[in-house]
Design a protein around this motif. Structure first.
Motif, PDB file in Angstrom:
ATOM      1  N   LYS A  47     -14.153   4.086  -3.948  1.00  0.00           N
ATOM      2  CA  LYS A  47     -14.756   3.708  -2.660  1.00  0.00           C
ATOM      3  C   LYS A  47     -16.014   4.545  -2.390  1.00  0.00           C
ATOM      4  CE  LYS A  47     -12.163   3.661   0.851  1.00  0.00           C
ATOM      5  NZ  LYS A  47     -11.007   4.106   1.633  1.00  0.00           N
ATOM      6  N   ALA A  48     -15.922   5.830  -2.731  1.00  0.00           N
ATOM      7  CA  ALA A  48     -17.094   6.688  -2.503  1.00  0.00           C
ATOM      8  C   ALA A  48     -18.273   6.173  -3.331  1.00  0.00           C
ATOM      9  CB  ALA A  48     -16.756   8.132  -2.888  1.00  0.00           C
ATOM     10  N   GLN A  49     -17.971   5.787  -4.576  1.00  0.00           N
ATOM     11  CA  GLN A  49     -19.021   5.241  -5.449  1.00  0.00           C
ATOM     12  C   GLN A  49     -19.571   3.938  -4.850  1.00  0.00           C
ATOM     13  OE1 GLN A  49     -17.482   4.618  -9.402  1.00  0.00           O
ATOM     14  NE2 GLN A  49     -19.451   3.891 -10.175  1.00  0.00           N
ATOM     15  N   ALA A  50     -18.648   3.094  -4.329  1.00  0.00           N
ATOM     16  CA  ALA A  50     -19.067   1.828  -3.710  1.00  0.00           C
ATOM     17  C   ALA A  50     -19.988   2.106  -2.525  1.00  0.00           C
ATOM     18  CB  ALA A  50     -17.853   1.025  -3.270  1.00  0.00           C
ATOM     19  N   GLN A  53     -23.396   2.791  -3.754  1.00  0.00           N
ATOM     20  CA  GLN A  53     -24.057   1.562  -4.260  1.00  0.00           C
ATOM     21  C   GLN A  53     -24.525   0.691  -3.098  1.00  0.00           C
ATOM     22  OE1 GLN A  53     -20.601   0.222  -6.317  1.00  0.00           O
ATOM     23  NE2 GLN A  53     -21.190   1.102  -8.290  1.00  0.00           N
ATOM     24  N   ILE A  54     -23.681   0.587  -2.073  1.00  0.00           N
ATOM     25  CA  ILE A  54     -24.025  -0.295  -0.949  1.00  0.00           C
ATOM     26  C   ILE A  54     -25.212   0.274  -0.177  1.00  0.00           C
ATOM     27  CG2 ILE A  54     -23.184  -1.311   1.211  1.00  0.00           C
ATOM     28  CD1 ILE A  54     -20.387  -1.253  -0.098  1.00  0.00           C
ATOM     29  N   GLN A  55     -25.215   1.596  -0.033  1.00  0.00           N
ATOM     30  CA  GLN A  55     -26.337   2.239   0.656  1.00  0.00           C
ATOM     31  C   GLN A  55     -27.652   1.909  -0.070  1.00  0.00           C
ATOM     32  OE1 GLN A  55     -26.262   3.778   3.544  1.00  0.00           O
ATOM     33  NE2 GLN A  55     -28.485   4.151   3.489  1.00  0.00           N
ATOM     34  N   GLU A  56     -27.598   1.978  -1.390  1.00  0.00           N
ATOM     35  CA  GLU A  56     -28.785   1.675  -2.198  1.00  0.00           C
ATOM     36  C   GLU A  56     -29.225   0.222  -1.983  1.00  0.00           C
ATOM     37  OE1 GLU A  56     -29.155   1.926  -6.721  1.00  0.00           O
ATOM     38  OE2 GLU A  56     -28.155   3.801  -6.164  1.00  0.00           O
ATOM     39  N   LEU A  57     -28.227  -0.677  -2.004  1.00  0.00           N
ATOM     40  CA  LEU A  57     -28.531  -2.096  -1.797  1.00  0.00           C
ATOM     41  C   LEU A  57     -29.118  -2.328  -0.410  1.00  0.00           C
ATOM     42  CD1 LEU A  57     -25.434  -3.927  -3.322  1.00  0.00           C
ATOM     43  CD2 LEU A  57     -27.804  -4.094  -4.068  1.00  0.00           C
ATOM     44  N   GLU A  74     -24.350  -3.442   5.871  1.00  0.00           N
ATOM     45  CA  GLU A  74     -23.725  -2.577   6.892  1.00  0.00           C
ATOM     46  C   GLU A  74     -22.288  -3.019   7.109  1.00  0.00           C
ATOM     47  OE1 GLU A  74     -27.081  -0.905   9.905  1.00  0.00           O
ATOM     48  OE2 GLU A  74     -26.470  -2.983  10.202  1.00  0.00           O
ATOM     49  N   ILE A  75     -22.104  -4.343   7.124  1.00  0.00           N
ATOM     50  CA  ILE A  75     -20.747  -4.860   7.303  1.00  0.00           C
ATOM     51  C   ILE A  75     -19.857  -4.409   6.145  1.00  0.00           C
ATOM     52  CG2 ILE A  75     -19.372  -6.990   7.408  1.00  0.00           C
ATOM     53  CD1 ILE A  75     -21.768  -8.309   8.787  1.00  0.00           C
ATOM     54  N   HIS A  76     -20.397  -4.470   4.930  1.00  0.00           N
ATOM     55  CA  HIS A  76     -19.617  -4.021   3.770  1.00  0.00           C
ATOM     56  C   HIS A  76     -19.244  -2.545   3.908  1.00  0.00           C
ATOM     57  CE1 HIS A  76     -20.708  -7.392   0.707  1.00  0.00           C
ATOM     58  NE2 HIS A  76     -20.351  -7.858   1.883  1.00  0.00           N
ATOM     59  N   MET A  77     -20.182  -1.786   4.408  1.00  0.00           N
ATOM     60  CA  MET A  77     -19.947  -0.360   4.594  1.00  0.00           C
ATOM     61  C   MET A  77     -18.793  -0.143   5.580  1.00  0.00           C
ATOM     62  SD  MET A  77     -21.569   1.914   3.056  1.00  0.00           S
ATOM     63  CE  MET A  77     -23.150   2.654   2.935  1.00  0.00           C
ATOM     64  N   MET A  78     -18.819  -0.923   6.667  1.00  0.00           N
ATOM     65  CA  MET A  78     -17.760  -0.792   7.674  1.00  0.00           C
ATOM     66  C   MET A  78     -16.405  -1.168   7.085  1.00  0.00           C
ATOM     67  SD  MET A  78     -19.902  -2.182  10.901  1.00  0.00           S
ATOM     68  CE  MET A  78     -18.689  -3.384  11.379  1.00  0.00           C
ATOM     69  N   MET A  79     -16.418  -2.174   6.230  1.00  0.00           N
ATOM     70  CA  MET A  79     -15.144  -2.617   5.644  1.00  0.00           C
ATOM     71  C   MET A  79     -14.518  -1.550   4.763  1.00  0.00           C
ATOM     72  SD  MET A  79     -15.328  -6.562   4.767  1.00  0.00           S
ATOM     73  CE  MET A  79     -15.177  -7.713   6.107  1.00  0.00           C
ATOM     74  N   LEU A  80     -15.388  -0.791   4.101  1.00  0.00           N
ATOM     75  CA  LEU A  80     -14.881   0.288   3.244  1.00  0.00           C
ATOM     76  C   LEU A  80     -14.019   1.261   4.049  1.00  0.00           C
ATOM     77  CD1 LEU A  80     -17.754   1.602   0.951  1.00  0.00           C
ATOM     78  CD2 LEU A  80     -15.624   0.546   0.231  1.00  0.00           C
ATOM     79  N   ASP A  81     -14.353   1.390   5.331  1.00  0.00           N
ATOM     80  CA  ASP A  81     -13.621   2.345   6.181  1.00  0.00           C
ATOM     81  C   ASP A  81     -12.584   1.671   7.054  1.00  0.00           C
ATOM     82  OD1 ASP A  81     -15.045   4.507   5.272  1.00  0.00           O
ATOM     83  OD2 ASP A  81     -16.730   4.102   6.641  1.00  0.00           O
ATOM     84  N   ASP A  82     -12.369   0.387   6.851  1.00  0.00           N
ATOM     85  CA  ASP A  82     -11.437  -0.322   7.730  1.00  0.00           C
ATOM     86  C   ASP A  82     -10.015   0.209   7.531  1.00  0.00           C
ATOM     87  OD1 ASP A  82     -11.076  -2.948   9.437  1.00  0.00           O
ATOM     88  OD2 ASP A  82      -9.423  -2.852   7.995  1.00  0.00           O
ATOM     89  N   GLU A  83      -9.395   0.604   8.660  1.00  0.00           N
ATOM     90  CA  GLU A  83      -8.089   1.258   8.588  1.00  0.00           C
ATOM     91  C   GLU A  83      -7.009   0.340   8.007  1.00  0.00           C
ATOM     92  OE1 GLU A  83      -5.993   3.196  12.063  1.00  0.00           O
ATOM     93  OE2 GLU A  83      -8.026   4.040  12.192  1.00  0.00           O
ATOM     94  N   ASP A  84      -6.953  -0.899   8.501  1.00  0.00           N
ATOM     95  CA  ASP A  84      -5.897  -1.815   8.043  1.00  0.00           C
ATOM     96  C   ASP A  84      -6.022  -2.074   6.547  1.00  0.00           C
ATOM     97  OD1 ASP A  84      -4.958  -2.031  10.572  1.00  0.00           O
ATOM     98  OD2 ASP A  84      -6.157  -3.812  11.054  1.00  0.00           O
ATOM     99  N   TYR A  85      -7.247  -2.268   6.131  1.00  0.00           N
ATOM    100  CA  TYR A  85      -7.512  -2.555   4.713  1.00  0.00           C
ATOM    101  C   TYR A  85      -7.048  -1.384   3.840  1.00  0.00           C
ATOM    102  CZ  TYR A  85     -10.497  -3.593   0.606  1.00  0.00           C
ATOM    103  OH  TYR A  85     -10.978  -3.838  -0.659  1.00  0.00           O
ATOM    104  N   ASN A  86      -7.426  -0.176   4.258  1.00  0.00           N
ATOM    105  CA  ASN A  86      -7.072   0.996   3.459  1.00  0.00           C
ATOM    106  C   ASN A  86      -5.584   1.291   3.487  1.00  0.00           C
ATOM    107  OD1 ASN A  86      -9.609   1.694   2.347  1.00  0.00           O
ATOM    108  ND2 ASN A  86     -10.275   2.266   4.414  1.00  0.00           N
ATOM    109  N   GLU A  87      -4.966   1.084   4.672  1.00  0.00           N
ATOM    110  CA  GLU A  87      -3.510   1.305   4.764  1.00  0.00           C
ATOM    111  C   GLU A  87      -2.769   0.355   3.846  1.00  0.00           C
ATOM    112  OE1 GLU A  87      -2.130   1.057   8.772  1.00  0.00           O
ATOM    113  OE2 GLU A  87      -3.026   3.008   9.285  1.00  0.00           O
ATOM    114  N   SER A  88      -3.258  -0.889   3.788  1.00  0.00           N
ATOM    115  CA  SER A  88      -2.584  -1.875   2.948  1.00  0.00           C
ATOM    116  C   SER A  88      -2.615  -1.438   1.474  1.00  0.00           C
ATOM    117  CB  SER A  88      -3.257  -3.243   3.118  1.00  0.00           C
ATOM    118  OG  SER A  88      -2.883  -4.080   2.077  1.00  0.00           O
TER     119      SER A  88
END
Ligand code: PEP
Ligand code: MG
Length: 543
Positions: A47-50, A53-57, A74-88
């Motif tokens: 995720k850190a690598q992603a 990459q997203i910042q660069e894009l 920016e939306i992709h960046m937010m998703m990386l930190d989404d709590e539900d997604y990560n908990e799953s």
């Protein structure tokens, strides 16, 4: 030297080096892992690598396409930190004791499905984002490099097949030719190659890709569909000569610029050009087309990773209208579906997508998307001579509903004090047998018809335009198709409407005389074919 053969879809010769277009294989296996902490750590690292990459894009997009388009990252960046997604993801690793890749893939499927089933179009679009970001994490976990589709030099791109969205995302200045193992000549990838004036051969078959390698020299003959890999000196010499002759022939046609499209006995016809985006305007002007008969607006949607906003669309349409300086520009409303898929539409998988939720059916089911496009179009109409046409029409009801929505949009703009032209012509595509057969009922409702022979052929002959195996059954000059066109011409003219052809058949010079005799008013072809059709018209005597 090895020789291969497929079907040439744009006649020109290319000589250069091969670049294989690889799609990363992200298929994931379920593997048991006792050390769940280390799997969770792998996810964190990926995720850190992603994130980087997203910042660069994001920064690249900000510079190249502006803030509105860059927002997706920016939306992709937010998703990386989404709590539900990560908990799953963590929950699956902990409870099932499985590998990180599997946990991310399952989470991605679940979340994508959840978003796709939501009512709200914006939330549905997030389905594609979840898939996108999850694939990025999985690729990082697998150590796979991002497919950048960037080539150092102009190359001959060889692929198994190219989706329209992949074709549009390629850097055109780096493509010498396309060669695909599969695909059919009326597919949108073939059409795009024609629009871009790029020699292309499709349907070369299974073995081809496994036998060639990056960097090998090759000759692509887009006229005959022949490909020579590692050509010998004699072949190279022969094709350099053929390339030169072709270029000279094309140069000769340049003498026809500025001349009329008129037969020896004085019958005139309009010859317009088909485009897929603002980037094709140069070719339209260079080939002296009288206007744009088909702007396939769906490519604006395919180039985006989210619905293009009213503002984005307005600027694109305005730019095309302004560049055409008062010449007619006919924009077709979005024709998404079938082979032209954009994930963010969240369309369901269908058994028969060509007969499914596509084009006007999407627009009438989701009027929010349709109205955004119509508002952008009407606003742009103040800057030139706009026509709007609607694809995949089969009934009078559809056209009546469309006309009501157009009126609503015009009323809204009037109430908001926004300027638009009062003379926007409205037309429909005749690309289903149903539309041709009831063209007497449809013609009084519209200003013009435009015959989409690609789909009209597919639906009349019951031949899937995507299926290369049945190309031998596709008789593009079939009497049934010509009779349907003739019927539409008669009904258009009886009701004061004009009629053009914008499918690939419009450029088939073996039929130019037939079309002129029918009374067709306009032929709209790939920019590169404008002068060839003009040349043919000028040699015809009708009386
Ligand atoms: C057609 O069907 O002929 C047409 C012009 O539309 P498209 O090829 O984009 O489906
Ligand atoms: Mg069509």
């Amino acid at each position: 030297m090895e020789k291969y053969a497929g079907k040439g879809v744009y006649g020109a010769v290319a000589i250069g080096r091969i670049s294989l277009f690889r799609k990363a294989d992200l298929s994931v296996e379920r593997v048991h892992r006792e050390d769940t902490d280390s799997e969770k750590k792998r996810v964190e690292d990926a995720k850190a690598q992603a994130g980087e990459q997203i910042q660069e894009l994001y920064e690249k997009a900000l510079k190249e396409v502006g803030e509105a388009n860059a927002q997706i990252f920016e939306i992709h960046m937010m998703m990386l930190d989404d709590e539900d997604y990560n908990e799953s993801i963590e929950h699956i690793i902990d409870t099932q004791k499985v590998n990180a890749e599997y946990a991310v893939a399952v989470t991605a499927d679940n979340f994508a499905e959840m978003f796709a089933s939501m009512e709200d179009a914006y939330m549905q679009a997030r389905s594609a984002d979840v898939k996108d970001i999850s694939n990025r994490i999985i690729a990082n976990l697998m150590g796979k490099k991002e497919q950048k589709n960037q080539f150092a030099d102009k190359m001959i791109i060889c692929a198994d097949d190219l989706a329209p969205s992949e074709t549009v995302s390629l850097d055109k200045d780096k493509v010498l030719a396309f060669v695909t193992a599969y695909g059919s000549s009326n597919s949108h990838t073939a059409i795009l190659a024609r629009n871009m004036n790029i020699p292309a051969v499709i349907g070369v078959g299974d073995g081809f890709l496994s036998e060639i390698a990056d960097g090998q020299n090759a000759v692509v003959d887009g006229f005959t569909g022949e490909i020579y890999v590692d050509p010998d000196a004699e072949t190279l010499q022969k094709y350099s000569q053929k390339q030169k002759e072709d270029e000279e022939r094309k140069k000769l046609l340049q003498n026809l610029k500025g001349k009329e499209n008129v037969t020896l006995d004085g019958t005139k016809i309009n010859i317009y050009a088909n485009i897929g985006g603002v980037e094709n305007i140069g070719a339209v002007l260079a080939n002296d087309a009288g206007g744009i008969g088909l702007f396939r607006s769906e490519f604006l949607y395919l180039q985006n990773s989210d619905f293009p906003t009213e503002e984005q669309q307005f600027f694109a349409y305005k730019k095309v209208l302004e560049s055409m300086s008062g010449k007619k520009v006919i924009v077709r409303t979005l024709d998404i579906g079938a082979d032209k898929q954009a994930d963010y539409f969240g369309l369901k998988k269908e058994e028969n997508p060509a007969l499914g939720m596509r084009a006007i059916r999407i627009c009438l089911t989701r009027p929010d998307i349709f109205k955004t496009q119509l508002r952008a179009l009407y606003r742009a109409s103040a800057f030139g001579e706009l026509g709007i046409m609607f694809p995949m029409i089969t009934s009078v009801n559809e056209v009546e509903e469309i006309l009501e929505i157009c009126e609503e949009v015009r009323n809204e703009l009037t109430n908001e004090g926004i300027e638009f032209s009062e003379h926007v012509e409205l037309g429909i595509m005749i690309e289903t047998p149903a539309a041709a057969i009831i063209s007497d009922r449809l013609a009084p409702l519209v200003d013009f018809f435009s015959v989409g022979t690609n789909d009209l052929t597919q639906y009349t002959l019951a031949c899937d335009r995507q299926n290369p195996d049945i190309e031998n059954f596709v008789d593009t000059h079939h009497e049934a198709i010509l009779r349907l066109i003739e019927m539409a011409v008669e009904n258009a003219h009886k009701n004061g409407a004009w009629i053009g052809i914008c499918g690939e058949l419009a450029a088939d010079t073996a039929l130019t005389e037939t079309f002129l005799r029918m009374g067709i008013d306009e032929l709209s072809v790939s920019p590169a074919f404008v002068l060839k059709v003009r040349d043919t018209v000028r040699k015809i005597r009708l009386k």
